[in-house]
Design a protein around this motif. Structure first.
Motif, PDB file in Angstrom:
ATOM      1  N   TYR A   4       0.825  -1.211   0.000  1.00 55.10           N
ATOM      2  CA  TYR A   4       0.000   0.000   0.000  1.00 55.10           C
ATOM      3  C   TYR A   4       0.860   1.263   0.000  1.00 55.10           C
ATOM      4  O   TYR A   4       0.545   2.247  -0.680  1.00 55.10           O
ATOM      5  N   GLY A  22      -8.449   4.639  -6.844  1.00 59.20           N
ATOM      6  CA  GLY A  22      -8.949   4.033  -5.612  1.00 59.20           C
ATOM      7  C   GLY A  22      -8.163   2.809  -5.210  1.00 59.20           C
ATOM      8  O   GLY A  22      -7.474   2.192  -6.026  1.00 59.20           O
ATOM      9  N   THR A  24      -8.695  -0.735  -2.595  1.00 58.18           N
ATOM     10  CA  THR A  24      -9.511  -1.528  -1.675  1.00 58.18           C
ATOM     11  C   THR A  24      -8.756  -2.790  -1.305  1.00 58.18           C
ATOM     12  O   THR A  24      -8.367  -3.566  -2.180  1.00 58.18           O
ATOM     13  N   ARG A  25      -8.538  -2.985  -0.030  1.00 56.53           N
ATOM     14  CA  ARG A  25      -7.889  -4.197   0.465  1.00 56.53           C
ATOM     15  C   ARG A  25      -8.985  -5.200   0.798  1.00 56.53           C
ATOM     16  O   ARG A  25      -9.776  -4.992   1.710  1.00 56.53           O
ATOM     17  N   LEU A  26      -9.049  -6.288   0.055  1.00 55.67           N
ATOM     18  CA  LEU A  26     -10.036  -7.338   0.298  1.00 55.67           C
ATOM     19  C   LEU A  26      -9.433  -8.346   1.271  1.00 55.67           C
ATOM     20  O   LEU A  26      -8.425  -8.988   0.969  1.00 55.67           O
ATOM     21  N   GLU A  38      -7.759  -1.318   9.211  1.00 52.61           N
ATOM     22  CA  GLU A  38      -8.723  -0.699   8.305  1.00 52.61           C
ATOM     23  C   GLU A  38      -8.656   0.828   8.322  1.00 52.61           C
ATOM     24  O   GLU A  38      -9.051   1.477   7.343  1.00 52.61           O
ATOM     25  N   PRO A  42      -7.926   1.413   3.139  1.00 51.37           N
ATOM     26  CA  PRO A  42      -9.338   1.140   2.834  1.00 51.37           C
ATOM     27  C   PRO A  42      -9.543  -0.363   2.657  1.00 51.37           C
ATOM     28  O   PRO A  42      -8.856  -0.998   1.849  1.00 51.37           O
ATOM     29  N   SER A  43     -10.491  -0.934   3.405  1.00 50.48           N
ATOM     30  CA  SER A  43     -10.589  -2.398   3.486  1.00 50.48           C
ATOM     31  C   SER A  43     -12.028  -2.858   3.355  1.00 50.48           C
ATOM     32  O   SER A  43     -12.968  -2.171   3.760  1.00 50.48           O
ATOM     33  N   TYR A  44     -12.167  -4.071   2.807  1.00 53.77           N
ATOM     34  CA  TYR A  44     -13.478  -4.726   2.709  1.00 53.77           C
ATOM     35  C   TYR A  44     -13.294  -6.136   3.268  1.00 53.77           C
ATOM     36  O   TYR A  44     -12.464  -6.907   2.776  1.00 53.77           O
ATOM     37  N   GLY A  77     -20.403  -5.225  -2.983  1.00 51.73           N
ATOM     38  CA  GLY A  77     -19.136  -4.526  -2.781  1.00 51.73           C
ATOM     39  C   GLY A  77     -18.597  -3.869  -4.039  1.00 51.73           C
ATOM     40  O   GLY A  77     -17.888  -2.856  -3.970  1.00 51.73           O
ATOM     41  N   GLN A  80     -19.406  -0.289  -4.447  1.00 49.11           N
ATOM     42  CA  GLN A  80     -18.654   0.663  -3.641  1.00 49.11           C
ATOM     43  C   GLN A  80     -17.359   1.097  -4.328  1.00 49.11           C
ATOM     44  O   GLN A  80     -16.680   2.001  -3.841  1.00 49.11           O
ATOM     45  N   ILE A  81     -17.018   0.432  -5.417  1.00 56.99           N
ATOM     46  CA  ILE A  81     -15.832   0.801  -6.193  1.00 56.99           C
ATOM     47  C   ILE A  81     -16.286   1.713  -7.326  1.00 56.99           C
ATOM     48  O   ILE A  81     -17.056   1.307  -8.192  1.00 56.99           O
TER      49      ILE A  81
END
Length: 376
Positions: A4, A22, A24-26, A38, A42-44, A77, A80-81
């Motif tokens: 990151y 953007g 997003t960490r899955l 988190e 940014p995390s899901y 989800g 949200q992207i």
């Protein structure tokens, strides 16, 4: 966290018009709950397979990858992207330069893996699990690294998951595809959907000793350990080096903030990756303190240093208790007897900065070939 940090660095370097907008960490966790990072990234969060569920598939944990993406898809989800395209990467992918959008709406982009070789022997599995696909249309790609339009990923994901699960339950398929079975599941899903990737060999660089970071690739994939002798020559295949940079050393503990640099003569790739790790850890304020070794001291040779260490010599033949368990014996020649089986022990040389700050200023005994150290 290293990934990151460098994503943010390359995003900033690309300027205000960058497509790297953007992140997003899955994350798949036991309960699907947060892991404490988190607020930094940014995390899901989704749940991982339970032990009972994954046991059915031979404890092949990589199946959590398509399972995680499927859960994100099912829960909305993807909505949200904000972006139309998704860059799929793994935690050991470090960006070396800004990443443009290499894909189009109809043509994803993916790395070419040299160890995936479609042949006629694959057709019988396609007929069973990806009907209508031909091995001649298969591509040597997996789900990462890849850049794919969200619309396509919506179509790929259910097939990627279901084909991977089916392959794992098929003994012949499991034997044929081995540790990259889930990657084949992705490739087969794309074959069934007639989705063709722009296959790019310059997407990433990966390798061990001798690896270079000067080829113009976008990603440094440190999937393999980089192993060197202190003389600057590669240690050799399948052997931990006197200087060793390997993610596997840090499965249970963070690396120290400052790793010892590679020896003179090591490849530019070894230097680049070590500097990239050090740059990231130095600039993350919450990087934790650790007793893990740096890049020196991981090599284990049975009995090494015992004869030249007066302190270690006194330990030969002694018995110890470990975590309340009796039966740990340090035998002559570096043989180790434990309640769980046999192993090895030896001595790390004194005066070497194994962990930023002088960890093991005196002789250290390594026990069992792993992390466990006793300091004299």
């Amino acid at each position: 966290r290293i990934m990151y940090f460098h994503w943010k660095k390359q995003k900033a370097a690309d300027g205000p018009c960058t497509p790297m907008t953007g992140f997003t960490r899955l994350v798949a966790s036991k309960t699907g709950g947060p892991d404490g990072l988190e607020d930094e990234m940014p995390s899901y969060f989704v749940r991982e397979y339970t032990q009972e569920e994954i046991a059915r598939y031979g404890h092949f944990g990589v199946l959590n990858r398509p399972f995680s993406v499927q859960q994100m898809l099912d829960r909305g989800g993807f909505e949200q992207i904000a972006e139309d395209y998704i860059y799929i990467a793994e935690t050991d992918h470090v960006l070396m330069r800004p990443l443009p959008n290499l894909a189009s709406e109809e043509e994803p982009a993916a790395f070419q893996f040299g160890y995936m070789h479609p042949s006629a022997s694959v057709q019988k599995f396609l007929d069973l699990y990806a009907a209508g696909a031909s091995w001649q249309d298969m591509q040597p790609v997996g789900p990462s690294p890849a850049i794919v339009h969200k619309r396509q990923l919506r179509r790929i994901t259910p097939l990627w998951l279901n084909i991977s699960l089916a392959l794992k339950l098929d003994r012949a398929a499991d034997t044929r595809f081995g540790w990259v079975l889930e990657m084949w599941g992705y490739s087969m899903a794309c074959g069934q959907l007639r989705i063709k990737h722009k296959v790019k060999r310059d997407f990433q660089v990966e390798g061990g000793g001798g690896i270079s970071a000067r080829g113009g690739q976008y990603i440094f994939h440190y999937t393999y350990g980089i192993e060197y002798k202190m003389s600057g020559t590669p240690q050799g295949m399948g052997t931990i080096g006197e200087w060793s940079l390997d993610k596997r050393h840090y499965g249970s503990a963070y690396p120290p903030r400052s790793l010892q640099p590679p020896p003179q003569g090591a490849s530019d790739g070894a230097h680049w990756l070590c500097e990239a790790w050090n740059e990231a850890s130095a600039n993350i304020p919450s990087w934790p303190k650790t007793l893990a070794l740096g890049t020196v001291g991981w090599r284990r040779v049975k009995g090494e240093g015992i004869d030249s260490s007066p302190w270690a010599g006194k330990l030969v033949g002694t018995a110890w208790t470990w975590a309340g368990n009796n039966g740990l014996e340090l035998l002559r020649g570096g043989d180790l007897k434990t309640p769980w089986g046999t192993g090895l022990w030896g001595v790390l040389p004194a005066g070497v900065d194994y962990n930023d700050g002088g960890f093991c200023a005196k002789d250290c005994i390594y026990v069992g070939g792993g992390h466990f150290l006793l300091s004299g």
